[in-house]
Design an enzyme around this catalytic site. Structure first.
Site, PDB file in Angstrom:
ATOM      1  N   ALA A  62      41.517 -20.406  46.431  1.00  0.00           N
ATOM      2  CA  ALA A  62      42.643 -19.977  47.665  1.00  0.00           C
ATOM      3  C   ALA A  62      43.169 -21.454  47.840  1.00  0.00           C
ATOM      4  O   ALA A  62      42.718 -22.447  47.545  1.00  0.00           O
ATOM      5  CB  ALA A  62      42.043 -19.403  48.922  1.00  0.00           C
ATOM      6  N   GLY A 108      38.310 -18.613  45.199  1.00  0.00           N
ATOM      7  CA  GLY A 108      39.104 -17.484  44.930  1.00  0.00           C
ATOM      8  C   GLY A 108      39.523 -17.270  43.504  1.00  0.00           C
ATOM      9  O   GLY A 108      39.816 -16.188  43.120  1.00  0.00           O
ATOM     10  N   GLU A 111      36.672 -15.439  42.267  1.00  0.00           N
ATOM     11  CA  GLU A 111      36.755 -14.075  42.882  1.00  0.00           C
ATOM     12  C   GLU A 111      37.653 -13.354  42.130  1.00  0.00           C
ATOM     13  O   GLU A 111      37.504 -11.903  41.719  1.00  0.00           O
ATOM     14  CB  GLU A 111      36.794 -14.052  44.147  1.00  0.00           C
ATOM     15  CG  GLU A 111      35.600 -14.671  44.926  1.00  0.00           C
ATOM     16  CD  GLU A 111      36.032 -15.082  46.401  1.00  0.00           C
ATOM     17  OE1 GLU A 111      36.741 -15.938  46.586  1.00  0.00           O
ATOM     18  OE2 GLU A 111      34.918 -14.734  47.273  1.00  0.00           O
ATOM     19  N   GLU A 131      32.767 -23.065  48.190  1.00  0.00           N
ATOM     20  CA  GLU A 131      33.175 -22.791  49.536  1.00  0.00           C
ATOM     21  C   GLU A 131      32.243 -23.665  50.487  1.00  0.00           C
ATOM     22  O   GLU A 131      32.970 -24.228  51.525  1.00  0.00           O
ATOM     23  CB  GLU A 131      33.489 -21.461  49.908  1.00  0.00           C
ATOM     24  CG  GLU A 131      34.673 -20.542  49.325  1.00  0.00           C
ATOM     25  CD  GLU A 131      34.419 -20.113  47.963  1.00  0.00           C
ATOM     26  OE1 GLU A 131      33.335 -20.495  47.396  1.00  0.00           O
ATOM     27  OE2 GLU A 131      35.134 -19.150  47.512  1.00  0.00           O
TER      28      GLU A 131
END
Ligand SMILES: C/C=C/C(=O)SCCNC(=O)CCNC(=O)[C@H](O)C(C)(C)COP(=O)(O)OP(=O)(O)OC[C@H]1O[C@@H](n2cnc3c(N)ncnc32)[C@H](O)[C@@H]1OP(=O)(O)O
Length: 257
Positions: A62, A108, A111, A131
């Protein structure tokens, strides 16, 4: 599209994430991906999708810079839920999606890769959920998907230490189906796509639907809880410190606030 390049090779649609320097998944990138999925789903000439990253990485996750403009925990939870929904849509997508991963698939980015049906990695790629280094937690269903591939204990080690594993190790542990030297990655991934694109679209759709049945109600409860906690944790002083430390290129000092 500003951040995704799309082309077709035979019956395979190839999506290239193109957002230098790190292919970070901003809201706009994720919206473009959703739009591309809609177009690919409707296109009868596309039977398989391949997704890869242009430049140095698959995706570094992200967009951390975007985090500084998100204000409340509930906005972070909403961001988490939107990402989860998109990645769930990918895992249920009726056409196989293959991720070709080089450089780094972090946060992300991993992910996203785990929401694909098949992962092909370069030997030297780095795959991880770092994270906690930012004082936050994974939020795009990584806490639920990673244990499925590498087991609960190894997934916890990866999340608790923030240390990635190599592409070679990812293949050994079941996080990737195939591992190749980086220069062969796309060529070999396309060979795999060509094998799959010859199969009946109806039987492909059926096996993907059936494979998704293996997910239990607990998976979905886990996703809900993840989005809730993502919002709560993102509001803490440690999250502000972790994100600020990344932007200032220094080690974070977590105090538990
Ligand atoms: C719900 C989902 C949550 C999440 O996904 S949270 C994000 C999780 N991901 C991470 O924590 C990864 C963060 N990035 C890194 O660890 C490193 O970076 C890399 C290992 C990917 C690369 O390291 P190196 O080769 O030393 O390059 P560099 O100078 O750190 O990065 C190059 C430029 O890319 C930007 N960047 C890297 N990752 C992100 C990101 N995730 N969001 C926004 N920008 C990112 C940097 O800031 C920098 O930019 P500039 O050249 O302007 O200083």
């Amino acid at each position: 599209m500003a951040f995704l390049n799309y082309r077709t090779e035979g019956k395979t649609g190839v999506i290239a994430i193109s957002r230098p320097p790190a292919n970070a998944l901003s809201t706009e990138v994720l919206q473009e991906l959703a739009d591309l999925l809609t177009a690919a789903e409707r296109d009868p000439n596309v039977r398989v999708l391949v997704i890869h990253g242009e430049g140095r990485f698959f995706s570094a996750g992200a967009d951390i810079k975007e985090f500084t403009s998100v204000r409340t925990g509930s906005q972070f939870s909403e961001m988490s839920r939107r990402g989860q929904e998109l990645f769930e849509r990918m895992e249920r997508f009726p056409k196989p999606i293959i991720a070709a991963i080089h450089g780094a698939a972090l946060g992300g980015g991993l992910e996203l890769a785990m929401a694909c049906h098949i992962r092909v990695v370069s030997e030297t790629a780095k795959l991880g959920l770092p994270e906690l280094q930012l004082g936050i937690i994974p939020g795009f269903a990584g806490t639920q998907r990673l244990p499925k591939y590498v087991g609960a204990e190894r997934a916890l080690v990866m999340m608790l230490t923030s240390e990635p594993i190599s592409g070679k190790e990812a293949a050994e542990r079941g996080l990737a189906a195939f591992c190749f030297p980086e220069e062969k990655l796309l060529e070999e991934t396309m060979k795999l796509a060509k094998k799959i694109e010859k199969k009946s679209p109806r039987s492909i759709k059926a096996v993907i639907e059936l494979a998704n049945f293996a997910k239990t109600g607990q998976f979905y409860e886990g996703m809900k809880k993840e989005a809730e906690l993502f919002g709560q944790i993102a509001e803490t002083g440690d999250a502000k410190e972790g994100i600020q430390a990344f932007l200032e290129k220094r080690e974070p000092n977590f105090t538990g606030e």
